[in-house]
Structures are given as structure tokens and as C-alpha cells.
Motif scaffolding. Structure first.
Motif, mmCIF file in Angstrom:
data_model
loop_
_atom_site.group_PDB
_atom_site.id
_atom_site.type_symbol
_atom_site.label_atom_id
_atom_site.label_comp_id
_atom_site.label_asym_id
_atom_site.label_seq_id
_atom_site.Cartn_x
_atom_site.Cartn_y
_atom_site.Cartn_z
ATOM 1 N N GLY A 57 1.130 -1.500 0.452
ATOM 2 C CA GLY A 57 -0.059 0.096 0.030
ATOM 3 C C GLY A 57 1.113 1.000 -0.538
ATOM 4 N N ALA A 58 2.270 1.548 0.162
ATOM 5 C CA ALA A 58 3.305 2.362 0.408
ATOM 6 C C ALA A 58 3.708 1.810 -0.943
ATOM 7 N N PRO A 59 3.598 4.049 -1.513
ATOM 8 C CA PRO A 59 4.469 4.028 -2.471
ATOM 9 C C PRO A 59 5.748 3.546 -2.880
ATOM 10 N N VAL A 60 5.959 3.522 -4.417
ATOM 11 C CA VAL A 60 7.450 2.678 -4.219
ATOM 12 C C VAL A 60 8.568 3.045 -5.273
ATOM 13 N N LEU A 61 9.582 3.827 -4.959
ATOM 14 C CA LEU A 61 10.940 4.367 -5.326
ATOM 15 C C LEU A 61 11.779 3.622 -6.030
ATOM 16 N N GLU A 62 11.802 2.841 -7.030
ATOM 17 C CA GLU A 62 13.362 1.791 -7.360
ATOM 18 C C GLU A 62 13.833 2.736 -7.381
ATOM 19 N N LEU A 63 15.449 2.207 -6.582
ATOM 20 C CA LEU A 63 16.563 3.276 -6.362
ATOM 21 C C LEU A 63 17.866 2.891 -7.381
ATOM 22 N N PRO A 64 18.195 3.510 -7.890
ATOM 23 C CA PRO A 64 19.192 2.990 -8.932
ATOM 24 C C PRO A 64 20.032 2.017 -8.561
ATOM 25 N N LEU A 65 20.404 0.933 -9.752
ATOM 26 C CA LEU A 65 22.218 0.686 -8.949
ATOM 27 C C LEU A 65 23.161 1.209 -9.547
ATOM 28 N N ALA A 66 23.836 2.127 -8.789
ATOM 29 C CA ALA A 66 24.404 3.088 -9.466
ATOM 30 C C ALA A 66 26.298 3.157 -8.393
ATOM 31 N N ALA A 67 26.214 1.547 -8.074
ATOM 32 C CA ALA A 67 27.393 1.835 -7.176
ATOM 33 C C ALA A 67 28.818 1.810 -8.179
ATOM 34 N N ASP A 68 28.713 1.021 -9.161
ATOM 35 C CA ASP A 68 29.964 0.833 -10.075
ATOM 36 C C ASP A 68 30.285 2.693 -10.706
ATOM 37 N N ARG A 69 29.467 2.687 -10.459
ATOM 38 C CA ARG A 69 29.268 4.770 -11.278
ATOM 39 C C ARG A 69 30.772 5.494 -9.841
ATOM 40 N N PHE A 70 30.701 4.972 -8.893
ATOM 41 C CA PHE A 70 31.428 6.315 -7.929
ATOM 42 C C PHE A 70 32.610 4.738 -7.273
ATOM 43 N N GLU A 71 32.699 4.155 -8.006
ATOM 44 C CA GLU A 71 34.088 2.611 -7.909
ATOM 45 C C GLU A 71 35.124 3.461 -7.744
ATOM 46 N N ARG A 72 35.827 3.040 -6.556
ATOM 47 C CA ARG A 72 37.211 3.321 -6.547
ATOM 48 C C ARG A 72 37.989 2.377 -6.116
ATOM 49 N N ALA A 73 39.712 2.372 -6.049
ATOM 50 C CA ALA A 73 40.341 1.188 -5.588
ATOM 51 C C ALA A 73 39.711 0.965 -4.228
ATOM 52 N N TYR A 74 39.873 0.326 -3.617
ATOM 53 C CA TYR A 74 39.671 -0.501 -2.238
ATOM 54 C C TYR A 74 41.249 0.100 -1.144
ATOM 55 N N GLY A 75 41.785 0.034 -1.684
ATOM 56 C CA GLY A 75 43.534 0.288 -1.589
ATOM 57 C C GLY A 75 43.521 1.901 -1.221
ATOM 58 N N ARG A 76 42.745 2.318 -2.219
ATOM 59 C CA ARG A 76 42.577 4.094 -1.835
ATOM 60 C C ARG A 76 41.382 4.328 -0.584
#
Length: 555
Positions: A57-76
């Protein structure tokens, strides 16, 4: 040399004083060689509580699958990016994607289950996440429940947009019955460990975006009201009410460019009630077979009181040198999504000494993920069972993590008078070998203390987290367990970065661990165990993407 007694009887409660209900709870929920803490005698996996809560019954807003757009090396990852990501729909989607979203679907025969970016005891996932925001581009103002099954926001309250500076906060709550269904009275411990892991997962995701998280001072009942968890129409009293209730845990404000502090909670609650609530919560378990009142009692006794001030972390968080960049070339989002709990380890493999020391270094409470937002001094220290680390003798070791760690080391000196600092170890680690032990002896001990589980004995090392119970009354008990969960989250990601795998261990024999370390009294208590090693992959288990249809549409 390392004594333990498998015939040890269950000890009496540490404290039976009504002024110390949480110490009584902790003592009552200890496992012993002759008896486990109270729990269900058997499990019907076909009647498992629902792993996802929805608000039909609650309106739904799909979130983009966007994590790869902000990827950075774990080491940094610890380095501040040139420009933090602006808060908006896309970046909010990345925050949830790398903290609470599904990371993969697994299947074996007719069975299929979801894995998530945040680990959980028994993969039961009691923690629910919420977004509260105003003026955030692409996101309606109001209160939103995060639905990991669809990677979407369910709008619980929508308020008219204002003209104030944008703001964003994240809240966590726990459906404790998901853990109690399997683990009985010990479940409250596991829920708080899971909250600690969740806080760590959020901190890593926020760090990838260049954001910071800090807790807001708000009482547990007040936060529950703000999230609508006290609404009798949604959570009515009744015979099975305990299966549906959610426990409000924590409210975190997101600090990022262009964001202001949230409005006062009383003002937000008035806006929520005035705007009206949308949707109704789905059922978690309509027909439970057991009830564990002690879990609810521990929740009430440890709930944050109203209007308690949240102090800044003391200086210990700033006294360690910066964690050096990790040598891995893997991306942070990649490691977060590939994190798994190892099910079996290869005892023929060893861990390089440098990787071991780096793993330990990452558990020190620096003002970065996963410890950003921690509100107490270091209370958790590591009792290490070093089994297969290159260049280190097998034996028992201690890693103090600041705080009262030196006092713990002094206490252990009575039991281990020949304890010595580890040679060629970074001085700030303070790692010391308590005693040598043969590998067969140490394997038997590690296996026995961890409920006879092989994963504690076939790994490169395992450990017990010894917590200082000086402040374990009231909300301090939750903080202590959450810190252990944060330490576990650091170990999980650092293990993945090192090319190995970690596994949290909630089942261990509490007082026998203390006996091995020579600890008496109630100050030092083992609260969580962990193990790291080279995984043996079960090729029979198939893996599939988390959101296959959406990923095809968005590619």
C-alpha cells in the motif's frame, strides 16, 4: 599449557541483582560444555520468519543500481576523494546498494536464498534500514523504508517539500524475532552484533562516496515513534505481537557537501503524524512455536534513554598512525559485493605475515570506516589463536586495541608470565605472543572452544573478542556488542582484499574461553569470535546476480 575442561558445569549467573539485568542476561545466555543457552530444540526451515519486510500500500521508488559509477580502489578508500559525491537519488541508491542490498542469489537443488552486502548471524538479517530526508534531489521528502528485495524505497510518510537546506539521515531497526526463532535467548546478542556489522557496512559505503556518518542523540522510544514502530494500528498487541515488533536502534545523520542537520525529532514526528502514514507492515511470522521473553527484556534494559547526549569519541581514535594503502588493485564496491562467509577452510594453506599484520592493523579504531561514528572508547580486544601464519609460531596472542587494552594485558601477564612483544611488528599494534603451542594442540583447543566447529581450527587464525564490561550496563551493552560487529566487518573486507575469507562465529563456550586466558570475575567477557583462512568453495552451490531483470534494463 592451555587448560580447559570439557566437563565444566554451567556457572552461576554473574550477577542476580535487579540493578544489573544485562549482566544477568549475558550470564544466562552463555554456552557451556555441558549445556547451551536456551533455544529451540529443533527448527522447521519451511516455517522460517520472512527475511524481507514490505509495506503493501506504500508508494515505491526504485533506486538506481549505481554503485559502479562511484567505484574506487579499495586500497585508496581511506583517502579523501577530490570531490565528495553530491547527495541525490543516484548516490543514495549506491549507499544502500553497498550496505543493505542483495549481493547475489544462491541455489542448491530446490533451495534458493539471498546473500546481502551486510553479513548476519545465520543469514537471518534482523536489521531494517530507513531513510529520512528533505530537499534531496530525486527523493520525496519524508520517511522511507528500504526494501532490499527490490532495491527500492517504500514511502511510509510523504510531506510537502520545503525550502530549507537539504538533509539526510539513516535509521536502523531490528526485527529481533528473526534471530530468536533460531537462536533463542542468545538472539539479542546476535542482533546487536548484526547492528555493528550494519554500521560498519554503512560506513564503508559512505566512505566510498566521500560522506561521513555520525549518530544523533535520540532515545530509543523517541526513535521508535519517529519510525512509526509504536503505531498500534500497524503493530497491534496480541498473542504473537513479539514476532512482529521492531526495536529502534540508531539514527545517523549524513554529513556531505550541501547537507544540513535534520530538523528536531519532535518536529519530524509532528510532520509524520500530520501527513499520514502509508502502507501496512507485512507479517514476519504468523505462527511461531516458541517465545523468548528474555530477549525483549534485554532490549528494554539496554534501550537508549530519552535525550541522552552522545559524546564525541575520545582521543584514542586519533592516536594510531593512518592505515597505509592496501596493495590490492580490486575496487571497494567489488570487494563489498563479493564478501562471503567462508564455510570451509583449507588447512594446507598459510597466510603471509604481512597480510596478517595488515588485517590486525585495520581493526584498530581509527576515525574512518568501519569505526566512524563510534561513540565509546575501544572496549574490545582480540585474543588470537594463530595457527598458520608464515613467520609466526603457532600459539596464543593478544592484540590490545587501545582503551583499557593495556590493563587486559597486565591481567593476562599473571597467566602468561613469558608473554613477549612480536618481533618486527609495527610498534603501534602492540601485538604480543602470550604462549607458544603446537599446531595439533591449538587446533584441538580452537575447535573445542568454538562449539566444536572445524572452521576455527582449519583456518590461518581465529580469535575471540574480549570486551571490557565496565560500561556494559544500559545502552553501553549495545555499544560494546556493536563495536565487536564493527571489528568483524573490518576483518571481513580486509580478508577479501587479501584473497582469503572470514567468518563470524557466534557459537562459542564463553567461560572456557575465559579459563584458557586466565580471566576470572566479570570484567572481561568474550562476546564474538571470528576466523580467517583460505576458503574451500563448494562448486555445487550456484550463484546468480542480485537483480537480474533490472541489471539488464539498466545496462
Amino acid at each position: 599449557m592451555l587448560p580447559y575442561n570439557e566437563n565444566q558445569e554451567r556457572p552461576l549467573a554473574v550477577s542476580d541483582s535487579p540493578q544489573n539485568p544485562l549482566r544477568l542476561y549475558h550470564a544466562r545466555t552463555k554456552h557451556a560444555f555441558d549445556a547451551y543457552a536456551e533455544g529451540p530444540g529443533q527448527l522447521d526451515w519451511d516455517a522460517q520468519p520472512a527475511p524481507f519486510r514490505h509495506y503493501p500500500g506504500a508508494p515505491v521508488l526504485e533506486l538506481p543500481l549505481a554503485a559502479d559509477r562511484f567505484e574506487r580502489a579499495y586500497g585508496r578508500l581511506a583517502e579523501q576523494p577530490p570531490a565528495p559525491v553530491p547527495p541525490a537519488l543516484e548516490s543514495l541508491g549506491a549507499l544502500f546498494e553497498l550496505s543493505f542490498a542483495i549481493s547475489a542469489w544462491k541455489s542448491w537443488g530446490p533451495n534458493r536464498w539471498a546473500l546481502r552486502c551486510n553479513p548476519s548471524s545465520g543469514n537471518l538479517h534482523p536489521v531494517e534500514a530507513w531513510a529520512l530526508c528533505g530537499g534531496l534531489p530525486g527523493v520525496p521528502d519524508g520517511l522511507h523504508h528500504y526494501d532490499p528485495e527490490r532495491h527500492a524505497l517504500e514511502h511510509r510518510v510523504l510531506v510537502p517539500p520545503g525550502d530549507a537546506t537539504p538533509w539526510l539521515a539513516i535509521a536502523l531497526s531490528s526485527v529481533m524475532w528473526r534471530e530468536a526463532w533460531k537462536y533463542g535467548e542468545r538472539a539479542f546478542r546476535y542482533c546487536q552484533l548484526d547492528v555493528g556489522h550494519a554500521l560498519g557496512a554503512l560506513a564503508y559505503a559512505a566512505e566510498l562516496l566521500g560522506w561521513r556518518l555520525r549518530p544523533l542523540a535520540i532515545g530509543g522510544d523517541e526513535l521508535g515513534g519517529l519510525l512509526g514502530l509504536d503505531r498500534e494500528t500497524d503493530f497491534p498487541a496480541g498473542r504473537y505481537a513479539y514476532t512482529e515488533r521492531e526495536e529502534a536502534e540508531i539514527l545517523l545523520v549524513v554529513d556531505a557537501p550541501g547537507l544540513a542537520a535534520p530538523p528536531p525529532s519532535a518536529s519530524l514526528r509532528a510532520h509524520h503524524d500530520g501527513a499520514g502514514w502509508l502502507g501496512r507492515p507485512s507479517r514476519i511470522d504468523p505462527a511461531p512455536g516458541y517465545r523468548w521473553p528474555l530477549v525483549d527484556q534485554a532490549a528494554v534494559a539496554s534501550r537508549t534513554p530519552e535525550s541522552i547526549p552522545v559524546s564525541a569519541p575520545p582521543g584514542k581514535l586519533d592516536e594510531f598512525p593512518p592505515l597505509p594503502p592496501h596493495p590490492t588493485t580490486a575496487g571497494a564496491a567489488q570487494l563489498i559485493r563479493q564478501r562471503r562467509s567462508g564455510q570451509r577452510f583449507d588447512p594446507r594453506q598459510t597466510l603471509p605475515r604481512a597480510a596478517f599484520l595488515r588485517l590486525l592493523d585495520a581493526t584498530l579504531p581509527r576515525p574512518r570506516a568501519p569505526f566512524i561514528g563510534q561513540t565509546a572508547p575501544a572496549q574490545v580486544h582480540l585474543l588470537l589463536f594463530v595457527l598458520r601464519v608464515d613467520g609466526l609460531d603457532s600459539g596464543l596472542y593478544l592484540l590490545p586495541r587501545g582503551g583499557a587494552g593495556d590493563q587486559l594485558a597486565a591481567t593476562l601477564a599473571a597467566r602468561f608470565p613469558d608473554a613477549t612483544p612480536v618481533d618486527d611488528c609495527p610498534p603501534h599494534l602492540g601485538l604480543r605472543r602470550l604462549t607458544r603451542a603446537s599446531l595439533p594442540e591449538l587446533q584441538r583447543l580452537a575447535r573445542a572452544l568454538n562449539c566444536h566447529q572445524d572452521i576455527a581450527a582449519t583456518s590461518a587464525f581465529s580469535l575471540g573478542m574480549l570486551a571490557d564490561f565496565t560500561t556494559a550496563d544500559g545502552a553501553g551493552y549495545r555499544e560494546l556488542l556493536r563495536e565487536a560487529g564493527r571489528v568483524g566487518q573490518a576483518l571481513y573486507l580486509e580478508a577479501e582484499a587479501a584473497g582469503v575469507r572470514g567468518t563470524g562465529i557466534g557459537c562459542f563456550f564463553d567461560d572456557p574461553v575465559h579459563e584458557v586466558a586466565g580471566l576470572g570475575g566479570e570484567r572481561w567477557q568474550s562476546v564474538y569470535h571470528f576466523t580467517v583462512g583460505t576458503p574451500v568453495i563448494d562448486e555445487r552451490i550456484e550463484s546468480s546476480p542480485p537483480y537480474p531483470q533490472r541489471q539488464q534494463e539498466e545496462s
